[in-house]
Write an enzyme that holds these catalytic residues in place. Structure first.
Site, PDB file in Angstrom:
ATOM      1  N   GLU A  58      22.883  66.907  19.247  1.00 57.34           N
ATOM      2  CA  GLU A  58      22.575  66.446  20.635  1.00 57.34           C
ATOM      3  C   GLU A  58      23.387  67.508  21.424  1.00 57.34           C
ATOM      4  O   GLU A  58      22.564  67.392  22.037  1.00 57.34           O
ATOM      5  CB  GLU A  58      22.431  65.850  21.578  1.00 57.34           C
ATOM      6  CG  GLU A  58      21.399  64.414  20.617  1.00 57.34           C
ATOM      7  CD  GLU A  58      21.118  63.290  20.677  1.00 57.34           C
ATOM      8  OE1 GLU A  58      22.327  62.426  21.777  1.00 57.34           O
ATOM      9  OE2 GLU A  58      20.973  62.608  20.665  1.00 57.34           O
TER      10      GLU A  58
ATOM     11  N   LYS B  94      28.455  66.926  19.421  1.00 59.31           N
ATOM     12  CA  LYS B  94      28.830  65.978  19.734  1.00 59.31           C
ATOM     13  C   LYS B  94      28.868  64.252  18.923  1.00 59.31           C
ATOM     14  O   LYS B  94      29.503  64.103  18.868  1.00 59.31           O
ATOM     15  CB  LYS B  94      27.189  65.162  20.333  1.00 59.31           C
ATOM     16  CG  LYS B  94      27.496  63.854  21.604  1.00 59.31           C
ATOM     17  CD  LYS B  94      25.424  63.812  21.666  1.00 59.31           C
ATOM     18  CE  LYS B  94      25.378  62.435  22.385  1.00 59.31           C
ATOM     19  NZ  LYS B  94      24.368  62.216  23.077  1.00 59.31           N
TER      20      LYS B  94
END
Length: 658
Positions: A428, A525
């Site tokens: 993300e 991430k």
């Protein structure tokens, strides 16, 4: 048996909120945080019911067509734990000692507290409690109060307290105020906006007793909540006996035995315990990201269930897996409507939801994660492969067909192949890109599985060929010069994130940097391409190159990340690295590694720790129609033993360090 006992010693010097999460009790329908009975310090009591949420309009400064319309936030309901105890005219106000132990083997929590009044009168409070798995409407307590240094009158008041909204000023997009003003009518509570109803049947106590130092006063309380106004008469000891039987069966099927590292043995059992406790079992609810232990992520269901939790349930508790998958089938109408709203064919499942409707207000890291369609299809396929439950797949196949229809509508055929643009993969920190490798792999499998089912059930001949052709023509980017799999069309062209200039306190990045700052860099991430490699292995040399490139760029800001890297490291013959990742995963909440255990368990990571052992150290893969294993044990683990179920048979796997 000590590795089936979770105690305060296992948590170290952690804050009260973390204790309340780790010792929370749940049964798939309701969950109760392990808050203090006499809250002499900051505490976050609460109970939750799976799928019981309130809605609020999402307020956008600037909105656009198709944006999510409403929040859906799980409601923090009652405080079932707190009580008031007076000795004469004095309240117990100071906590002197406490001991908390959760018996993982039997699903029962044991607490012992010693409190004192201002003048020094001391009393012991012992509490035994559990969320019943035999009758899921029930949370039961047995309480014993004993004078320690006096004889005299003791007054006890204890009843369920409905939690009122307090406001939450903390900046953390992962947490939202969970209590709300409910409509109360006799024994019924109703959410004003979502109009969801619960009925209650609660025991309360308000009594005064005279006790000598060598005496005690004991009583039980039964708290019941249900969606219908019907409650059975239940007995505490009978429920407890049934609880022990249910947990004995659970551990027989699901326990994992580790020799060589007692801390990790305890960690994996705590994780499996919470997985069993928080999974929805009615076909209409699922598994919230924080289980039923806290308000983090608003009680939403994500892709976590399909990719991180369902493998554990499919291989060990297939009846629970079936109910979790049935939830996705139940919300297919909402997914069909969502795809139609966005002007695409087929079905698009919500990124985060409880009702089945999209609730993610930030679409670049929400709706754009189209891979959830492929994740759901993959989970149905894995259930199909492992259980051979043809009847359920026949009932559910429209989920697969309609997700395949969506990919055909959303993607397009180019000179390079079938491409999928403007998506966000699991990473993300990289959003709205073309041809995310993971997304394309999941879509490819989704299309191929739809074609396979259409052939199996002799239907959709024309579509079957289109699905098959799109699957076979799927485009995957590759950098020939560096021999690297492209995470997406643009990732390799970006500037690496300045890790050396980023202070430790600025992680997770999402809490300290604007998305535009993050998106323009090479930084992950969590596992993305590496997750795809775990599911769909490529040649080992390719995976090595990709792992060595992407892992140093990964912050592991998401709790979902470490376990996946551990599995792949095992398969690459890197046992020490794999062990480090697994150790982090097995004890993540026990050590509060992410710094937010107070918000609830990290359920996906808990499922990931099972993957680390079974997919990683034991090398489980399905080849053809057979289970294959390979011993990847690191030197720190001398023995690994567990059971899995495959096509109606139970397999006991027992590896020793070679």
């Amino acid at each position: 048996m000590k590795n089936f006992i979770l105690s305060l010693d296992d948590l170290g010097n952690q804050e009260q909120g973390n204790i309340e999460t780790l010792f929370a009790q749940a049964n798939g329908f309701l969950g109760v945080r392990a808050s203090l009975p006499i809250p002499v310090r900051a505490s976050n009591p609460g109970s939750f019911v799976n799928g019981y949420y309130e809605t609020h309009p999402i307020i956008y400064g600037e909105t656009a067509y198709g944006y999510a319309k409403n929040h859906e936030t799980i409601v923090k309901l009652f405080d079932f734990k707190s009580m008031e105890i007076k000795i004469g005219e004095e309240k117990l106000t100071k906590l002197m000692q406490q001991s908390i132990e959760c018996d993982l083997m039997n699903g029962v929590l044991h607490e012992c507290y010693e409190y004192t009044t201002v003048s020094g009168l001391q009393a012991r409070l012992e509490i035994e409690s559990f969320a019943s798995h035999a009758n899921r409407s029930v949370y039961a307590q047995k309480i014993k109060i004993s004078p320690l240094n006096f004889s005299g009158p003791i007054e006890i008041k204890k009843k369920a307290k409905l939690i009122q909204p307090t406001g939450n000023a903390e900046f953390d997009p992962r947490v939202r105020e969970a209590s709300t003003k409910l409509l109360v009518n006799a024994n019924q509570i109703v959410t004003p906006n979502s109009s969801l109803s619960l009925f209650t049947a609660f025991d309360s106590i308000d009594t005064k007793v005279q006790l000598d130092k060598n005496e005690n006063f004991e009583f039980t309380q039964i708290y019941q909540m249900a969606r219908q106004n019907h409650f059975e008469t239940v007995e505490y000891e009978q429920l407890k006996a049934e609880q022990e039987v249910i947990f004995a069966e659970f551990w027989d099927k699901s326990d994992i035995q580790i020799e060589g590292d007692e801390e990790l043995q305890k960690g994996i059992r705590v994780n499996l315990y919470h997985l069993f406790n928080s999974a929805g079992r009615d076909g209409k609810t699922n598994f919230a990201a924080k289980g039923l232990t806290g308000e983090g992520y608003e009680g939403h269901y994500f892709w976590d269930t399909e990719m991180y939790l369902l493998p554990f349930f499919i291989y060990t508790q297939p009846e629970i897996a079936k109910e979790l998958l049935s939830y996705r089938l139940s919300i297919l109408p909402q997914a069909l409507e969502r795809a139609k709203e966005l002007d695409f064919d087929g079905a698009l499942f919500a990124w985060r939801t409880q009702s089945g409707n999209e609730t993610s207000a930030y679409y670049p890291a929400g709706t754009a994660q189209l891979h959830i369609n492929g994740d759901i299809a993959y989970a149905f396929q894995l259930y199909d492969q492992v259980t051979g439950d043809e009847e359920f797949i026949a009932k559910s196949r429209e989920v697969i067909y309609n997700t395949a229809r969506f990919w055909l509508s959303y993607g397009f055929m180019s000179k390079r192949g079938f491409e999928i643009h403007e998506v966000t993969g699991p990473d993300e920190y990289t959003a709205l890109v073309n041809n995310n490798y993971y997304t394309n792999k999941m879509a490819q499998n989704n299309l191929a599985y739809a074609s396979e089912l259409a052939e199996r059930f002799s239907e959709h001949l024309y579509e079957r060929e289109n699905w098959k052709n799109a699957s076979e023509a799927m485009f995957f980017g590759y950098d020939e010069a560096r021999k690297l799999t492209k995470q997406d069309d643009s990732f390799l062209d970006k500037e690496p994130w300045p890790f050396n200039e980023t202070p430790k306190e600025n992680y997770p990045l999402l809490l300290h940097y604007h998305p535009m700052k993050i998106y323009k860099h090479q930084v992950l991430k969590q596992a993305d391409t590496i997750l795809a490699h775990m599911i769909y292995p490529e040649p080992e040399e390719q995976i090595k190159r990709d792992f060595d490139f992407y892992e140093p760029l990964t912050t592991h800001d998401s709790s979902l990340s470490r376990a996946i890297h551990g599995v792949v490291a095992s398969r690459l013959g890197r046992p020490n690295e794999a062990y480090r990742f697994f150790a982090d995963s097995a004890t993540m909440d026990l050590s509060d590694m992410q710094g937010n255990a107070a918000h609830g368990i990290h359920a996906a990571n808990m499922g990931g720790s099972w993957l680390g052992l079974v997919y990683g150290f034991a090398g489980l893969q399905i080849e053809g129609n057979e289970l294959k294993f390979k011993n990847h044990l690191p030197e720190q683990i001398t023995r690994l033993s567990f059971k899995v179920h495959f096509q109606g048979k139970s397999y006991h796997v027992d590896f020793k360090k070679q």
